[in-house]
Design an enzyme around this catalytic site. Sequence first.
Site, mmCIF file in Angstrom:
data_model
loop_
_atom_site.group_PDB
_atom_site.id
_atom_site.type_symbol
_atom_site.label_atom_id
_atom_site.label_comp_id
_atom_site.label_asym_id
_atom_site.label_seq_id
_atom_site.Cartn_x
_atom_site.Cartn_y
_atom_site.Cartn_z
ATOM 1 N N LYS A 146 0.865 -1.185 0.000
ATOM 2 C CA LYS A 146 0.000 0.000 0.000
ATOM 3 C C LYS A 146 0.899 1.232 0.000
ATOM 4 O O LYS A 146 1.613 1.494 0.973
ATOM 5 C CB LYS A 146 -0.915 -0.005 1.219
ATOM 6 C CG LYS A 146 -1.868 1.186 1.276
ATOM 7 C CD LYS A 146 -2.760 1.080 2.503
ATOM 8 C CE LYS A 146 -3.715 2.246 2.610
ATOM 9 N NZ LYS A 146 -4.577 2.153 3.821
ATOM 10 N N LYS A 199 -2.049 -1.576 -3.793
ATOM 11 C CA LYS A 199 -2.911 -0.400 -3.767
ATOM 12 C C LYS A 199 -2.037 0.846 -3.855
ATOM 13 O O LYS A 199 -1.085 0.961 -3.075
ATOM 14 C CB LYS A 199 -3.728 -0.394 -2.474
ATOM 15 C CG LYS A 199 -4.655 0.800 -2.325
ATOM 16 C CD LYS A 199 -5.402 0.760 -0.982
ATOM 17 C CE LYS A 199 -6.312 1.974 -0.845
ATOM 18 N NZ LYS A 199 -7.038 1.982 0.444
#
Length: 273
Positions: A146, A199
């Site tokens: 992320k 992400k």
Amino acid sequence: MPGVFQLSVDNILRECEELLKLGIYAVLLFGIPDFKDEVGSSGYHADGIVQKASRDIKKNFPEMLVITDVCLCEYTSHGHCGVIENEYVQNDATLELLAKQALTHAESGADIIAPSDMMDGRVGAIRRILDENGFAETPIMAYSAKFASAFYGPFREAAESAPKFGDRKSYQMDAGNPTEAMREIALDIQEGADIVMVKPALAYLDIIRRTKENFNLPVCAYNVSGEYSMVKAAAERGWIDGERVMMESLLAIKRAGADVIITYFAKEAVKLV
């Protein structure tokens, strides 16, 4: 965001009914609490908003797969993903709270636990508390890579979770460091992750591809709020064909190697396939 709303539990049930009719059998829940404090206690309360929603969804629609986001940023008054001391997030002090939150989600019927906080060791801490309390079969979908991204802006506004000071670069990942992404994914797998996530998606297709090539686990990609909103905004101005760009973007994510795609386009996309 266009077409995306905060929903009360009763409206979530209506949404789930619509989703099932469309052939969408999974939801990812984020919570907006009634109150926030320094340690995000509403996030791990047994009667928290995500816990209530999970119970009601599974009661009314047992066939719906409920995935729950485990993080503190939506529940803390400062907007960071963990316990703060001297304006720094304390990794180890946060792990206990994340594990507690994950357990309340599992006890409320969540099918998959999805920790998004990026604290070191949180997958292991969550796996242990789940196993110790009879949830050894509950999978963990880890936000393993992320990145500290500008593409999260619309979501943070919608979820009321923007940091009140500083940023999240000390615990989210450097966009220019793909080697770190591979290392973080490997650590999450060692700690017990069942699915790993990259992400954002579109600006990190290379990371999705490297993840698929290097690890033998399902790979999830999160097509985030900024990616969604840019397409919507350009389509509203007539600059692009929104439907075609949406489908081309989702195809690119799939082509890069994603087995699972989380996207705000889900209802629109399923109607075109």
